[in-house]
Scaffold this active site. Structure first.
Site, PDB file in Angstrom:
ATOM      1  N   HIS A  93       0.847  -1.196   0.000  1.00  0.00           N
ATOM      2  CA  HIS A  93       0.000   0.000   0.000  1.00  0.00           C
ATOM      3  C   HIS A  93       0.881   1.245   0.000  1.00  0.00           C
ATOM      4  CE1 HIS A  93      -3.881   2.062   1.331  1.00  0.00           C
ATOM      5  NE2 HIS A  93      -2.985   3.020   1.419  1.00  0.00           N
ATOM      6  N   HIS A 128       1.147   5.392  -2.142  1.00  0.00           N
ATOM      7  CA  HIS A 128       0.571   6.367  -3.074  1.00  0.00           C
ATOM      8  C   HIS A 128       1.722   6.973  -3.872  1.00  0.00           C
ATOM      9  CE1 HIS A 128      -3.557   6.581  -1.257  1.00  0.00           C
ATOM     10  NE2 HIS A 128      -2.878   6.023  -0.259  1.00  0.00           N
ATOM     11  N   GLN A 168      -9.845   9.738  -4.236  1.00  0.00           N
ATOM     12  CA  GLN A 168      -9.474  10.441  -3.010  1.00  0.00           C
ATOM     13  C   GLN A 168     -10.600  11.309  -2.443  1.00  0.00           C
ATOM     14  OE1 GLN A 168      -5.995  10.933  -1.071  1.00  0.00           O
ATOM     15  NE2 GLN A 168      -7.924  11.003   0.050  1.00  0.00           N
ATOM     16  N   HIS A 203      -9.664   1.983   0.853  1.00  0.00           N
ATOM     17  CA  HIS A 203      -9.356   2.726   2.072  1.00  0.00           C
ATOM     18  C   HIS A 203     -10.626   2.703   2.919  1.00  0.00           C
ATOM     19  CE1 HIS A 203      -5.954   4.186  -0.196  1.00  0.00           C
ATOM     20  NE2 HIS A 203      -5.587   5.025   0.761  1.00  0.00           N
ATOM     21  N   GLU A 256     -10.734   4.802   7.810  1.00  0.00           N
ATOM     22  CA  GLU A 256      -9.493   5.449   8.247  1.00  0.00           C
ATOM     23  C   GLU A 256      -9.861   6.694   9.051  1.00  0.00           C
ATOM     24  OE1 GLU A 256      -5.171   7.097   6.671  1.00  0.00           O
ATOM     25  OE2 GLU A 256      -6.768   6.765   5.228  1.00  0.00           O
ATOM     26  N   ASP A 283       2.573   3.340   2.771  1.00  0.00           N
ATOM     27  CA  ASP A 283       1.552   4.363   2.542  1.00  0.00           C
ATOM     28  C   ASP A 283       2.103   5.605   1.855  1.00  0.00           C
ATOM     29  OD1 ASP A 283      -1.001   5.369   2.478  1.00  0.00           O
ATOM     30  OD2 ASP A 283      -1.170   5.726   4.621  1.00  0.00           O
ATOM     31  N   TRP A 289       0.732  13.964   3.710  1.00  0.00           N
ATOM     32  CA  TRP A 289       0.256  13.248   4.888  1.00  0.00           C
ATOM     33  C   TRP A 289       1.397  12.775   5.788  1.00  0.00           C
ATOM     34  CZ3 TRP A 289      -1.539  12.409  -0.092  1.00  0.00           C
ATOM     35  CH2 TRP A 289      -2.853  12.822  -0.337  1.00  0.00           C
TER      36      TRP A 289
END
Length: 423
Positions: free
Chosen positions: A53, A55, A148, A206, A209, A305, A311
């Protein structure tokens, strides 16, 4: 004659070192003669690391166009929505190629990347589809169509998901807890599953979360997995709300996840800093119930991630660093739990991604990573560099053995940070 012999490597769970042999890019039975021999002195070797996982479209964008001052998930999403407007294919590919090199140096050869498709131009997805072809057999790349901003709460979201499939997405994603209402969240999960079923694709959503214990979309995922007969093809990522569920409900949902045959991914680097932002004290550890899920027989993986994005401003693409954090964050420091962390970045995500021909058995492609450490325990403890990375029998990354010295009682001595039994 063999092409390569790797002598004195220790495999996970084995007390004694062994020899691995390569012929024509595949693992073979060891023989005496080989064109090349590499002595590894008892270092730990595993199949390649698998990134479950990440991005990739957002890597290396920290501070662009502004810093995430609160460090929160939602400020990160708002900043990324601004950055998306300036994406170009060249921009995406240049950043991703840099991080793919980092990952390969860390022993990662298989990557599942979520790609934001809340962009009418699908710029990032088109860039990564092109890149997937360009890198060829150097690494394996799976792309998740990730909405997203939501599927039903973003204008044209359903059509963009369909276009993402046509453009080459391998996996269908979602973000139900970000939809405007619970009803829209449930509907978005069902839409994602139906789209995947229609095209024979996997699902990776997702899910939950958040610290909100009322966010319970993972139960909808389990139900849809059972209803559509998609066991083994579905992954729920994050599910941090599960940390806050009451025990009665948590017991029920864990059992239903096990029944469904879903995979789970926890992301300790991001969620250790993103969750608990609304708490005073005590501040919750916002992550999924890893140990309870594993005790129920659920396959749980570790994901990195983010790498230097809105983030998470840190990271260098090493799943082992994420495993090290989970040892602390997830109370997984037990004698039987530390070796399991290695499985959570190798065989566990390999199953979630549906990888075939993965492993060190004779006949499999000769893909492997060798750690600068003699055991699973020391690999987690030290998070060392990778001594060697093999791809189809070829060395594709290597690290010169580091040497550290201290001066003690006036004499220089070498230090390797390994425990030795006293006489």
């Amino acid at each position: 004659m063999l092409d390569l012999l790797l002598r004195s490597v220790r495999l996970p769970g084995d007390a004694e070192p062994t020899t691995l042999a390569v012929r024509d890019g595949r693992w073979s039975e060891p023989q005496a003669e080989a064109r090349e021999v590499i002595e590894l002195g008892g270092l730990l070797a595993t199949p390649p690391l698998v990134e479950a996982h990440i991005h990739l479209d957002a890597v290396l964008t920290v501070g662009q166009p502004r810093q995430n001052l609160s460090g929160s998930l939602f400020e990160g999403i708002a900043i990324w929505a601004e950055r998306v407007k300036t994406l170009t294919r060249e921009d995406v590919k240049a950043r991703v190629l840099q991080v793919l090199r980092w990952q390969l140096a860390n022993g990662v050869q298989h990557v599942r990347s979520h790609v934001d498709v809340c962009d009418p131009q699908l710029t990032a997805l088109h860039a990564l589809v092109e890149l997937r072809e360009e890198i060829g057999d150097q690494m394996d790349l799976q792309l998740v169509a990730f909405p997203q901003q939501g599927i039903l709460s973003f204008e044209g979201g359903q059509e963009l998901m369909r276009k993402a499939v046509d453009a080459g997405a391998d996996v269908i994603g979602g973000i139900p807890h970000y939809e405007l209402t619970r009803e829209l969240g449930v509907e978005s999960v069902k839409f994602a599953f139906q789209l995947a079923a229609e095209h024979g694709l996997r699902v990776d959503i997702h899910c939950d979360e958040t610290d909100d214990d009322h966010s319970r979309f993972v139960e909808t995922m389990a139900a849809e997995t059972i209803r559509l007969g998609m066991a083994g093809r579905v992954t729920a990522s994050h599910t941090t709300a599960m940390h806050s569920y009451n025990q009665a409900y948590a017991h029920r949902v864990v059992n239903n996840i096990a029944r469904s045959g879903m995979h789970m991914v926890t992301n300790p680097l991001d969620n250790s800093v993103l969750q608990g932002r609304f708490d005073s004290y005590p501040v919750r550890r916002g992550h999924t119930r890893v140990k309870e899920l594993q005790a129920a027989g659920v396959n749980v993986c570790i994901g990195h991630d983010s790498v230097m994005d809105p983030w998470y401003p840190l990271g260098y693409g090493d799943p082992l660093q994420a495993a090290f954090v989970l040892a602390h964050y997830g109370h997984m420091s037990g004698a039987e739990e530390i070796p399991r962390l290695i499985q959570m970045v190798t065989s566990a995500p390999a199953a979630a991604l549906g990888l075939e021909s993965y492993g060190l058995e004779v006949g499999m492609p000769a893909n492997l990573v060798v750690f600068e450490a003699p055991s699973e325990f020391d690999a987690i403890r030290l998070v060392p560099r990778r001594r060697l990375v093999l791809r189809r029998g070829r060395v594709v990354a290597r690290t010169e053995p580091p040497r550290t010295f201290v001066t003690w009682n006036g004499e220089e001595e070498s230090v390797d940070f390994l425990r030795r039994e006293s006489n």
